[in-house]
Design a protein around this motif. Structure first.
Motif, PDB file in Angstrom:
ATOM      1  N   PHE A 778       0.830  -1.207   0.000  1.00 11.54           N
ATOM      2  CA  PHE A 778       0.000   0.000   0.000  1.00 11.54           C
ATOM      3  C   PHE A 778       0.868   1.262   0.000  1.00 11.54           C
ATOM      4  O   PHE A 778       0.532   2.248  -0.659  1.00 11.54           O
ATOM      5  N   GLU A 779       1.996   1.253   0.728  1.00 12.17           N
ATOM      6  CA  GLU A 779       2.889   2.421   0.747  1.00 12.17           C
ATOM      7  C   GLU A 779       3.534   2.615  -0.613  1.00 12.17           C
ATOM      8  O   GLU A 779       3.724   3.751  -1.076  1.00 12.17           O
ATOM      9  N   GLU A 780       3.877   1.496  -1.277  1.00 11.47           N
ATOM     10  CA  GLU A 780       4.453   1.605  -2.615  1.00 11.47           C
ATOM     11  C   GLU A 780       3.448   2.191  -3.593  1.00 11.47           C
ATOM     12  O   GLU A 780       3.789   3.036  -4.427  1.00 11.47           O
ATOM     13  N   TRP A 781       2.180   1.763  -3.488  1.00  6.93           N
ATOM     14  CA  TRP A 781       1.165   2.294  -4.400  1.00  6.93           C
ATOM     15  C   TRP A 781       0.853   3.752  -4.106  1.00  6.93           C
ATOM     16  O   TRP A 781       0.534   4.516  -5.014  1.00  6.93           O
ATOM     17  N   LYS A 782       1.002   4.160  -2.863  1.00  5.28           N
ATOM     18  CA  LYS A 782       0.782   5.560  -2.540  1.00  5.28           C
ATOM     19  C   LYS A 782       1.910   6.412  -3.106  1.00  5.28           C
ATOM     20  O   LYS A 782       1.683   7.524  -3.598  1.00  5.28           O
ATOM     21  N   ARG A 783       3.133   5.881  -3.066  1.00  5.90           N
ATOM     22  CA  ARG A 783       4.262   6.591  -3.666  1.00  5.90           C
ATOM     23  C   ARG A 783       4.070   6.701  -5.171  1.00  5.90           C
ATOM     24  O   ARG A 783       4.307   7.769  -5.759  1.00  5.90           O
ATOM     25  N   GLN A 784       3.652   5.623  -5.805  1.00  4.57           N
ATOM     26  CA  GLN A 784       3.392   5.648  -7.238  1.00  4.57           C
ATOM     27  C   GLN A 784       2.270   6.637  -7.572  1.00  4.57           C
ATOM     28  O   GLN A 784       2.322   7.320  -8.596  1.00  4.57           O
ATOM     29  N   SER A 785       1.276   6.728  -6.681  1.00  5.23           N
ATOM     30  CA  SER A 785       0.181   7.662  -6.909  1.00  5.23           C
ATOM     31  C   SER A 785       0.667   9.103  -6.862  1.00  5.23           C
ATOM     32  O   SER A 785       0.252   9.949  -7.672  1.00  5.23           O
ATOM     33  N   ALA A 786       1.569   9.390  -5.916  1.00  5.38           N
ATOM     34  CA  ALA A 786       2.112  10.758  -5.829  1.00  5.38           C
ATOM     35  C   ALA A 786       2.910  11.099  -7.074  1.00  5.38           C
ATOM     36  O   ALA A 786       2.806  12.208  -7.626  1.00  5.38           O
ATOM     37  N   GLU A 787       3.756  10.183  -7.538  1.00  7.06           N
ATOM     38  CA  GLU A 787       4.521  10.417  -8.757  1.00  7.06           C
ATOM     39  C   GLU A 787       3.608  10.581  -9.969  1.00  7.06           C
ATOM     40  O   GLU A 787       3.859  11.432 -10.836  1.00  7.06           O
ATOM     41  N   TYR A 788       2.578   9.785 -10.018  1.00  4.12           N
ATOM     42  CA  TYR A 788       1.634   9.865 -11.146  1.00  4.12           C
ATOM     43  C   TYR A 788       0.928  11.212 -11.165  1.00  4.12           C
ATOM     44  O   TYR A 788       0.783  11.839 -12.235  1.00  4.12           O
ATOM     45  N   ASN A 789       0.514  11.678 -10.014  1.00  2.12           N
ATOM     46  CA  ASN A 789      -0.161  12.977  -9.941  1.00  2.12           C
ATOM     47  C   ASN A 789       0.788  14.114 -10.315  1.00  2.12           C
ATOM     48  O   ASN A 789       0.382  15.088 -10.967  1.00  2.12           O
ATOM     49  N   LEU A 790       2.059  13.991  -9.916  1.00  2.00           N
ATOM     50  CA  LEU A 790       3.016  15.033 -10.245  1.00  2.00           C
ATOM     51  C   LEU A 790       3.249  15.096 -11.752  1.00  2.00           C
ATOM     52  O   LEU A 790       3.270  16.188 -12.346  1.00  2.00           O
ATOM     53  N   ARG A 791       3.434  13.941 -12.377  1.00  2.00           N
ATOM     54  CA  ARG A 791       3.626  13.930 -13.828  1.00  2.00           C
ATOM     55  C   ARG A 791       2.402  14.460 -14.554  1.00  2.00           C
ATOM     56  O   ARG A 791       2.515  15.157 -15.578  1.00  2.00           O
ATOM     57  N   ARG A 792       1.275  14.168 -14.023  1.00  2.00           N
ATOM     58  CA  ARG A 792       0.025  14.646 -14.652  1.00  2.00           C
ATOM     59  C   ARG A 792      -0.055  16.160 -14.594  1.00  2.00           C
ATOM     60  O   ARG A 792      -0.443  16.816 -15.578  1.00  2.00           O
ATOM     61  N   GLN A 793       0.310  16.750 -13.452  1.00  2.00           N
ATOM     62  CA  GLN A 793       0.278  18.201 -13.320  1.00  2.00           C
ATOM     63  C   GLN A 793       1.283  18.856 -14.268  1.00  2.00           C
ATOM     64  O   GLN A 793       1.003  19.910 -14.852  1.00  2.00           O
ATOM     65  N   GLU A 794       2.442  18.219 -14.406  1.00  2.00           N
ATOM     66  CA  GLU A 794       3.438  18.768 -15.318  1.00  2.00           C
ATOM     67  C   GLU A 794       2.945  18.758 -16.756  1.00  2.00           C
ATOM     68  O   GLU A 794       3.146  19.728 -17.505  1.00  2.00           O
ATOM     69  N   ARG A 795       2.270  17.681 -17.154  1.00  2.00           N
ATOM     70  CA  ARG A 795       1.761  17.626 -18.522  1.00  2.00           C
ATOM     71  C   ARG A 795       0.688  18.674 -18.757  1.00  2.00           C
ATOM     72  O   ARG A 795       0.620  19.302 -19.821  1.00  2.00           O
ATOM     73  N   VAL A 796      -0.124  18.891 -17.769  1.00  2.00           N
ATOM     74  CA  VAL A 796      -1.166  19.907 -17.896  1.00  2.00           C
ATOM     75  C   VAL A 796      -0.526  21.301 -18.004  1.00  2.00           C
ATOM     76  O   VAL A 796      -0.960  22.144 -18.808  1.00  2.00           O
ATOM     77  N   TYR A 797       0.497  21.558 -17.222  1.00  2.00           N
ATOM     78  CA  TYR A 797       1.158  22.868 -17.262  1.00  2.00           C
ATOM     79  C   TYR A 797       1.828  23.087 -18.606  1.00  2.00           C
ATOM     80  O   TYR A 797       1.743  24.180 -19.194  1.00  2.00           O
ATOM     81  N   GLU A 798       2.500  22.043 -19.100  1.00  2.00           N
ATOM     82  CA  GLU A 798       3.159  22.172 -20.389  1.00  2.00           C
ATOM     83  C   GLU A 798       2.159  22.434 -21.514  1.00  2.00           C
ATOM     84  O   GLU A 798       2.409  23.242 -22.418  1.00  2.00           O
ATOM     85  N   TRP A 799       1.063  21.752 -21.462  1.00  2.00           N
ATOM     86  CA  TRP A 799       0.056  21.947 -22.514  1.00  2.00           C
ATOM     87  C   TRP A 799      -0.549  23.338 -22.457  1.00  2.00           C
ATOM     88  O   TRP A 799      -0.780  23.990 -23.486  1.00  2.00           O
ATOM     89  N   SER A 800      -0.818  23.808 -21.244  1.00  2.00           N
ATOM     90  CA  SER A 800      -1.450  25.132 -21.113  1.00  2.00           C
ATOM     91  C   SER A 800      -0.513  26.258 -21.540  1.00  2.00           C
ATOM     92  O   SER A 800      -0.972  27.343 -21.911  1.00  2.00           O
ATOM     93  N   HIS A 801       0.821  26.056 -21.498  1.00  2.00           N
ATOM     94  CA  HIS A 801       1.768  27.097 -21.901  1.00  2.00           C
ATOM     95  C   HIS A 801       2.391  26.832 -23.265  1.00  2.00           C
ATOM     96  O   HIS A 801       3.360  27.508 -23.659  1.00  2.00           O
TER      97      HIS A 801
END
Length: 819
Positions: A778-801
């Motif tokens: 469960f801790e590993e999946w939570k870490r993966q979830s945090a990384e996934y959310n971070l990459r998602r935010q970066e893609r959204v920022y890149e697209w918007s700019h």
């Protein structure tokens, strides 16, 4: 005891039989040893045996006069009167001996033809002189030994005496005991004398056995008893120690019924409780004057029109939709107008009207009551077949209704009341019985050119539903009215409650004790279910309670309120309970459903419908998740069509469960109402988690869907119910299987770590190693979830700019709208 008849003068002086000691009734067709229960009595004989065999005592009182005055009878009577009895006896005996003797009364050897002997035998047998016991005695090949005279004999050689040697005294011997020594015979004789003395309270002359005589041998053969199909009329059952002479027994067949007696027999097989005006239905629900007006007018028009080619009207509707009220109102109106021929109201709780055994006799009784000729014809049919009431429904319908109706003249048939009403077919026990009755009605009442209009109402259960659907045998023959789809009862329900509440003003003393909004809320809660508002009114109008307080109880009642003691929907709850129990019984009776919990599956679908799981799942998706075969949902709800339906939303090919009444949903969710039928939501969540575990460990084709659903259905309330399943899932490598798939399918697993403590609370003491393995994943999946959310935010920022996106935003501003 029968008194002996007077012996004729020409027989009494010379051939009167000597008095008997311990005499017993002689079998009427066997000229041998008399019987007494399991004892045998010997007839005392005179010192010298007469030359000719004496006439048995049972025949001495017989008259030889003929029973008719035909010339043949007169000739026989004349011959018998002018011939000595011993001469007649000798001639008859000589005629049937194996061969004649030269010294016979005929003078010469005469060989009689076989046909003459056969005719004589038939005549004597028909007159009762020769019987079955005599035939059995002649055909008995057993060679017997007489211990009195120590001689062997066949039973066919035995005469009026027990053996061929004459003796002076008789002996009473128990035939159940094997013949023994002389001393044993004396002991038996003394015991018999002692029992007789104790019973009668007086001294009885002892029956002694001379020293030179030996016990009696075995009794003559006994013929097996053939039971009679008629009740015993014997007046001698259990009798002993009596004497009868000259008794004539006449056995007559039971008399045939007359038509009037047949009609009286019909009354024993009807169900008075099923009549529309029976005392058992004194408070039967019916429609108010200004309610269901259009529907009642349509029904009366259909029933009253004899020219309509559709002779059958079928009305289906959900439980509590008001079908019985409509039937009762139609029955009363038909009775007032003189067209009601028969009405039958089924009831599952009444054993006299919850099956098909009484419906045809009840219909025949009601129709026959309107016409004397039909009544006689029905009575004659019953007299002709007294077991008609034990035959099939089809046979009863043909013999008790169709046949008698066809025998009437056309004018009498046209004048009969033609409305036949049947309510609550779903209340009849057995789906096969319901289907059989519908088939019989179509084949017998509708296809025989009879002038009847049949009106049947029922819930849309299997028998009625399959008969009326496309391809069913009633699809084209019936005019189908569906209350749930076409007829909105909300206005009628509002008028019903408003009128009933105004009648309670005298009891409350306040003309404004209720408001229009109160009535509107109650009608809305009824969901078109007429029984709901009727139940509410019955609860509020209790004589020993305040209508104001009870109205507040109904309006503020919540199914999950703690300490809830009020039961405003008790009648409605009984209805739901009966429907669910019958559906569960039918579902569990299928062998392929072994191991499935009907109530659990029902509550899973209910929770999905109420959006208590996650997003609503389609029925096909939910069936796969539950490891059920395609089409299992329809089978599950096949007996609940009066409460739920399965519909497809607009633009969606997937089907979803729809509960017809809000009160039924409240019933399932409240333990105080559903009681032993209640399934808690924790049980629903636990079963879904088990199904997901099974899909993952077996790696089925539903694997990815199960991994996605697992964190959505795993709740804290079911944590303590899954300890064994979690341990087994861990040992089988279930967590490794989940970890091996892309994270996109594990997005929601991070939330499990937030409630990890409550999920594993009871498992920590039992198997801490499993808890440790779960925490690591469960801790590993939570870490993966945090990384996934971070990459998602970066893609959204890149697209918007990005350059294309900036140009697109500028064009949007110039056009007057923004993205």
């Amino acid at each position: 005891m029968a008194s002996p008849a007077t012996t004729p003068t020409h027989l009494s002086t010379q051939y009167a039989s000597p008095p008997l000691q311990q005499t017993q009734p002689v079998p009427p067709d066997y000229p041998g040893t008399p019987y007494l229960g399991d004892t045998v009595v010997l007839r005392p004989q005179p010192a010298a045996r007469p030359a000719a065999r004496p006439i048995p005592s049972r025949y001495q009182g017989m008259s030889f006069s003929a029973s008719t005055t035909s010339p043949q009878a007169q000739t026989i009577a004349y011959t018998f009167r002018n011939m000595k009895p011993e001469e007649l006896h000798a001639k008859l005996l000589s005629a049937v001996e194996p061969k004649s003797n030269s010294g016979s009364v005929f003078g010469d050897d005469v060989l009689h033809p076989t046909w003459a002997i056969d005719d004589l035998f038939s005549s004597l047998k028909s007159l009762g002189i020769v019987g079955t016991v005599s035939e059995a005695a002649v055909s008995d090949p057993t060679l017997r030994h007489c211990v009195r005279c120590h001689d062997v004999y066949h039973e066919r050689d035995n005469g009026l005496q027990m053996c061929k040697i004459e003796h002076d005294k008789g002996v009473l011997v128990n035939i159940n005991e094997q013949p023994g020594s002389l001393r044993e015979s004396k002991k038996r004789s003394r015991r018999a004398n002692k029992r007789a003395q104790e019973k009668n309270g007086q001294k009885v002359a002892p029956i002694t056995l001379p020293l030179d005589e030996k016990p009696v041998g075995l009794p003559p053969p006994q013929v097996a008893h053939i039971p009679s199909p008629y009740p015993s009329l014997s007046i001698l059952e259990g009798a002993a120690h009596f004497q009868m002479r000259d008794v004539v027994v006449t056995v007559c067949a039971p008399p045939e019924l007359t038509p009037a007696e047949g009609w009286k027999a019909l009354i024993d097989y009807i169900s008075p409780n099923a009549l529309h005006n029976s005392d058992a239905r004194y408070d039967a629900p019916k429609c108010d004057e200004d309610t269901r007006v259009e529907l009642l007018n349509e029904l009366m028009e259909r029933i009253g029109d004899r020219s309509d080619p559709q002779c059958l009207v079928c009305m289906t509707g959900a439980a509590g939709a008001g079908k019985s009220s409509l039937q009762q109102t139609v029955a009363e109106r038909c009775a007032e107008s003189g067209i009601l021929g028969s009405a039958y109201f089924f009831s599952n709780s009444d054993p006299t009207r919850n099956g098909t055994s009484t419906i045809v006799p009840t219909m025949a009784y009601q129709l026959g009551s309107h016409n004397a000729d039909l009544r006689l014809a029905i009575g004659a049919a019953i007299a002709q077949d007294v077991v008609i009431f034990k035959r099939s429904v089809r046979t009863q319908m043909l013999n008790l209704l169709v046949g008698p109706l066809k025998s009437l003249r056309e004018r009498c048939l046209a004048s009969l009341p033609h409305a036949i009403l049947i309510d609550g077919l779903d209340e009849c026990k057995g789906e096969d019985r319901q289907a059989e009755l519908l088939t019989v009605i179509r084949e017998c009442l509708l296809a025989k050119n009879l002038p009847f209009r049949v009106f049947i109402s029922s819930r849309p259960e299997w028998a009625m539903r399959t008969a009326l659907q496309f391809g069913g045998h009633l699809y084209s023959a019936a005019y189908h009215i569906q209350l749930s789809d076409k007829y909105d009862a909300s206005g009628d329900m509002y008028r019903y409650l408003e009128r009933r509440f105004k009648q309670l003003i005298l009891q409350t003393g306040d003309p404004n004790w209720f408001s229009k909004s109160d009535v509107t809320n109650l009608v809305k809660a009824g969901s078109g279910q007429f029984i709901y508002v009727a139940t509410v009114h019955r609860y509020i109008s209790e004589r020993r309670a305040s209508p104001v307080e009870r109205l507040k109880t109904v309006l503020n009642w919540t199914p999950h309120q703690k300490g809830q003691v009020a039961r405003p929907f008790e009648i409605l709850d009984k209805l739901y309970t009966n429907i669910l129990l019958r559906a569960k019984e039918e579902y569990d009776a299928i062998d392929t459903h072994s191991g499935r919990d009907f109530l659990l599956l029902l509550n899973i679908h209910h929770a999905n419908n109420m959006k208590l799981l996650t997003l609503p799942l389609s029925q096909d998706y939910l069936a796969k998740l539950l490891h059920l075969e395609p089409g299992s949902t329809k089978i599950l709800f096949s007996d609940l069509h009066s409460l739920v339906t399965i519909n497809a939303e607009a633009g969606d090919s997937k089907s979803y469960l729809q509960i017809s009444h809000k009160s039924f949903s409240d019933f399932l969710g409240a333990e105080s109402r559903s009681k032993y039928l209640f399934v808690p939501l924790a049980g629903v969540h636990a079963h879904l988690v088990k199904c997901c575990f099974l899909h993952i460990t077996q790696s089925t084709d539903f694997l990815l869907n199960a991994i996605q659903q697992l964190p959505l259905v795993w709740k804290q309330d079911c944590a303590s119910l899954l300890d064994d399943e979690i341990i087994d899932f861990t040992r089988k490598g279930g967590w490794n299987t989940i970890n091996s798939i892309p994270f996109a399918f594990k997005f929601h697993y991070s939330r499990l770590l937030d409630i990890f403590g409550p999920l594993t609370w009871s498992l920590r003491k039992r198997d801490p190693k499993v808890v440790g393995i779960m925490r690591a994943f469960f801790e590993e999946w939570k870490r993966q979830s945090a990384e996934y959310n971070l990459r998602r935010q970066e893609r959204v920022y890149e697209w918007s700019h990005s350059r294309p996106h900036i140009e697109e935003r500028r064009k949007a501003r110039r056009s007057g709208w923004a993205i």
